[in-house]
Motif scaffolding. Sequence first.
Motif, PDB file in Angstrom:
ATOM      1  N   GLU A  71      -3.312  10.039   4.848  1.00 59.00           N
ATOM      2  CA  GLU A  71      -2.293  10.047   5.905  1.00 59.00           C
ATOM      3  C   GLU A  71      -0.952   9.510   5.405  1.00 59.00           C
ATOM      4  O   GLU A  71       0.087  10.123   5.642  1.00 59.00           O
ATOM      5  CB  GLU A  71      -2.772   9.262   7.128  1.00 59.00           C
ATOM      6  CG  GLU A  71      -3.910   9.962   7.837  1.00 59.00           C
ATOM      7  CD  GLU A  71      -4.223   9.347   9.184  1.00 59.00           C
ATOM      8  OE1 GLU A  71      -3.354   8.692   9.789  1.00 59.00           O
ATOM      9  OE2 GLU A  71      -5.358   9.547   9.649  1.00 59.00           O
ATOM     10  N   LEU A  72      -0.956   8.376   4.724  1.00 57.92           N
ATOM     11  CA  LEU A  72       0.302   7.838   4.210  1.00 57.92           C
ATOM     12  C   LEU A  72       0.871   8.718   3.101  1.00 57.92           C
ATOM     13  O   LEU A  72       2.084   8.914   3.028  1.00 57.92           O
ATOM     14  CB  LEU A  72       0.121   6.404   3.701  1.00 57.92           C
ATOM     15  CG  LEU A  72       0.147   5.311   4.762  1.00 57.92           C
ATOM     16  CD1 LEU A  72      -0.097   3.942   4.134  1.00 57.92           C
ATOM     17  CD2 LEU A  72       1.456   5.313   5.537  1.00 57.92           C
ATOM     18  N   TRP A  73       0.012   9.258   2.253  1.00 59.90           N
ATOM     19  CA  TRP A  73       0.500  10.129   1.178  1.00 59.90           C
ATOM     20  C   TRP A  73       1.093  11.412   1.743  1.00 59.90           C
ATOM     21  O   TRP A  73       2.098  11.914   1.246  1.00 59.90           O
ATOM     22  CB  TRP A  73      -0.614  10.425   0.180  1.00 59.90           C
ATOM     23  CG  TRP A  73      -1.175   9.187  -0.473  1.00 59.90           C
ATOM     24  CD1 TRP A  73      -0.496   8.028  -0.771  1.00 59.90           C
ATOM     25  CD2 TRP A  73      -2.517   8.964  -0.877  1.00 59.90           C
ATOM     26  NE1 TRP A  73      -1.350   7.123  -1.345  1.00 59.90           N
ATOM     27  CE2 TRP A  73      -2.589   7.653  -1.427  1.00 59.90           C
ATOM     28  CE3 TRP A  73      -3.676   9.736  -0.830  1.00 59.90           C
ATOM     29  CZ2 TRP A  73      -3.775   7.120  -1.934  1.00 59.90           C
ATOM     30  CZ3 TRP A  73      -4.853   9.199  -1.331  1.00 59.90           C
ATOM     31  CH2 TRP A  73      -4.897   7.908  -1.877  1.00 59.90           C
ATOM     32  N   ALA A  74       0.483  11.944   2.787  1.00 69.30           N
ATOM     33  CA  ALA A  74       1.033  13.147   3.431  1.00 69.30           C
ATOM     34  C   ALA A  74       2.374  12.827   4.089  1.00 69.30           C
ATOM     35  O   ALA A  74       3.330  13.604   3.996  1.00 69.30           O
ATOM     36  CB  ALA A  74       0.050  13.704   4.463  1.00 69.30           C
ATOM     37  N   ALA A  75       2.453  11.685   4.758  1.00 65.09           N
ATOM     38  CA  ALA A  75       3.715  11.279   5.394  1.00 65.09           C
ATOM     39  C   ALA A  75       4.806  11.104   4.341  1.00 65.09           C
ATOM     40  O   ALA A  75       5.945  11.542   4.538  1.00 65.09           O
ATOM     41  CB  ALA A  75       3.505   9.986   6.178  1.00 65.09           C
ATOM     42  N   GLU A  76       4.456  10.512   3.231  1.00 68.02           N
ATOM     43  CA  GLU A  76       5.398  10.335   2.125  1.00 68.02           C
ATOM     44  C   GLU A  76       5.878  11.699   1.621  1.00 68.02           C
ATOM     45  O   GLU A  76       7.070  11.903   1.359  1.00 68.02           O
ATOM     46  CB  GLU A  76       4.677   9.561   1.017  1.00 68.02           C
ATOM     47  CG  GLU A  76       5.500   9.209  -0.188  1.00 68.02           C
ATOM     48  CD  GLU A  76       4.683   8.435  -1.222  1.00 68.02           C
ATOM     49  OE1 GLU A  76       5.263   7.530  -1.828  1.00 68.02           O
ATOM     50  OE2 GLU A  76       3.475   8.735  -1.428  1.00 68.02           O
ATOM     51  N   ALA A  77       4.960  12.661   1.531  1.00 64.21           N
ATOM     52  CA  ALA A  77       5.320  14.015   1.100  1.00 64.21           C
ATOM     53  C   ALA A  77       6.274  14.671   2.093  1.00 64.21           C
ATOM     54  O   ALA A  77       7.257  15.315   1.699  1.00 64.21           O
ATOM     55  CB  ALA A  77       4.061  14.869   0.930  1.00 64.21           C
ATOM     56  N   VAL A  78       5.996  14.528   3.377  1.00 62.20           N
ATOM     57  CA  VAL A  78       6.865  15.117   4.405  1.00 62.20           C
ATOM     58  C   VAL A  78       8.269  14.538   4.293  1.00 62.20           C
ATOM     59  O   VAL A  78       9.256  15.282   4.338  1.00 62.20           O
ATOM     60  CB  VAL A  78       6.289  14.890   5.828  1.00 62.20           C
ATOM     61  CG1 VAL A  78       7.290  15.315   6.894  1.00 62.20           C
ATOM     62  CG2 VAL A  78       4.969  15.639   5.991  1.00 62.20           C
ATOM     63  N   ILE A  79       8.375  13.241   4.115  1.00 68.89           N
ATOM     64  CA  ILE A  79       9.683  12.601   3.977  1.00 68.89           C
ATOM     65  C   ILE A  79      10.434  13.207   2.794  1.00 68.89           C
ATOM     66  O   ILE A  79      11.621  13.516   2.897  1.00 68.89           O
ATOM     67  CB  ILE A  79       9.529  11.064   3.836  1.00 68.89           C
ATOM     68  CG1 ILE A  79       9.062  10.471   5.167  1.00 68.89           C
ATOM     69  CG2 ILE A  79      10.837  10.421   3.364  1.00 68.89           C
ATOM     70  CD1 ILE A  79       8.566   9.030   5.075  1.00 68.89           C
ATOM     71  N   SER A  80       9.735  13.415   1.689  1.00 62.43           N
ATOM     72  CA  SER A  80      10.387  13.973   0.497  1.00 62.43           C
ATOM     73  C   SER A  80      10.769  15.444   0.662  1.00 62.43           C
ATOM     74  O   SER A  80      11.645  15.931  -0.036  1.00 62.43           O
ATOM     75  CB  SER A  80       9.486  13.807  -0.735  1.00 62.43           C
ATOM     76  OG  SER A  80       8.402  14.721  -0.692  1.00 62.43           O
ATOM     77  N   MET A  81      10.132  16.151   1.603  1.00 65.91           N
ATOM     78  CA  MET A  81      10.406  17.588   1.795  1.00 65.91           C
ATOM     79  C   MET A  81      11.427  17.868   2.895  1.00 65.91           C
ATOM     80  O   MET A  81      11.777  19.010   3.136  1.00 65.91           O
ATOM     81  CB  MET A  81       9.101  18.332   2.111  1.00 65.91           C
ATOM     82  CG  MET A  81       8.131  18.323   0.956  1.00 65.91           C
ATOM     83  SD  MET A  81       6.652  19.356   1.190  1.00 65.91           S
ATOM     84  CE  MET A  81       6.097  18.971   2.801  1.00 65.91           C
ATOM     85  N   LYS A  82      11.927  16.827   3.549  1.00 67.01           N
ATOM     86  CA  LYS A  82      12.834  17.026   4.685  1.00 67.01           C
ATOM     87  C   LYS A  82      14.130  17.737   4.295  1.00 67.01           C
ATOM     88  O   LYS A  82      14.715  18.438   5.113  1.00 67.01           O
ATOM     89  CB  LYS A  82      13.155  15.700   5.362  1.00 67.01           C
ATOM     90  CG  LYS A  82      12.050  15.220   6.256  1.00 67.01           C
ATOM     91  CD  LYS A  82      12.483  13.954   6.944  1.00 67.01           C
ATOM     92  CE  LYS A  82      11.474  13.572   7.980  1.00 67.01           C
ATOM     93  NZ  LYS A  82      11.984  12.553   8.866  1.00 67.01           N
TER      94      LYS A  82
END
Length: 186
Positions: A57-68
């Motif tokens: 969950e945190l790794w996915a959230a981190e990925a989303v932040i980087s893809m914004k």
Amino acid sequence: MYKVLAVSGYKPHELGIFNEKHEYLDYLKTAIRKKLRQLIEEYEIEWIITSGQPGVELWAAEAVISMKKEYPVKLATLAPFFEQEERWGEQTKILYEKVWSESDYTDFISKRKYEHSSQLRMKNQFIIDKSDAFLVLYDELTEGSPQYYISYAKKKQEAAGYPVIYLTPDEIDEVIRDEQENSGWN
């Protein structure tokens, strides 16, 4: 088209990852990012929801932040209760605080501190109810914490055709092979 994608999966210890320097963590994060990118493009996803728990969950959230910058996707972090990070290690707390501060929407599903495991069940059901599809890193042959989320997701799948999408071990192995080939490491 799915507007809202819930994401969950194993906790770090369930994957044998006990620190940020684990040799396969970067591969796993790359596989998560690749799968999210594919789903965002394919289904025009607007929101990604996690509860901000350690691991996938945190790794996915981190990925989303980087893809914004790349995609018009928003991140919602819906914690199950106040101060869920209270007993986590320092590195996990730092990542959680970053995710919390950079999420487009944050809230607590239970408006109090941890009291009972029912708050976690309520979190699972709430997030599944609020989403149009569910991405999970889970292998049916290796039980773990995602099985509780999956039980709600499968009920919704049977009742309403709710998509349950898996990030599979084969997809992760493919990322590892590709990354190793591209780095010249055999």
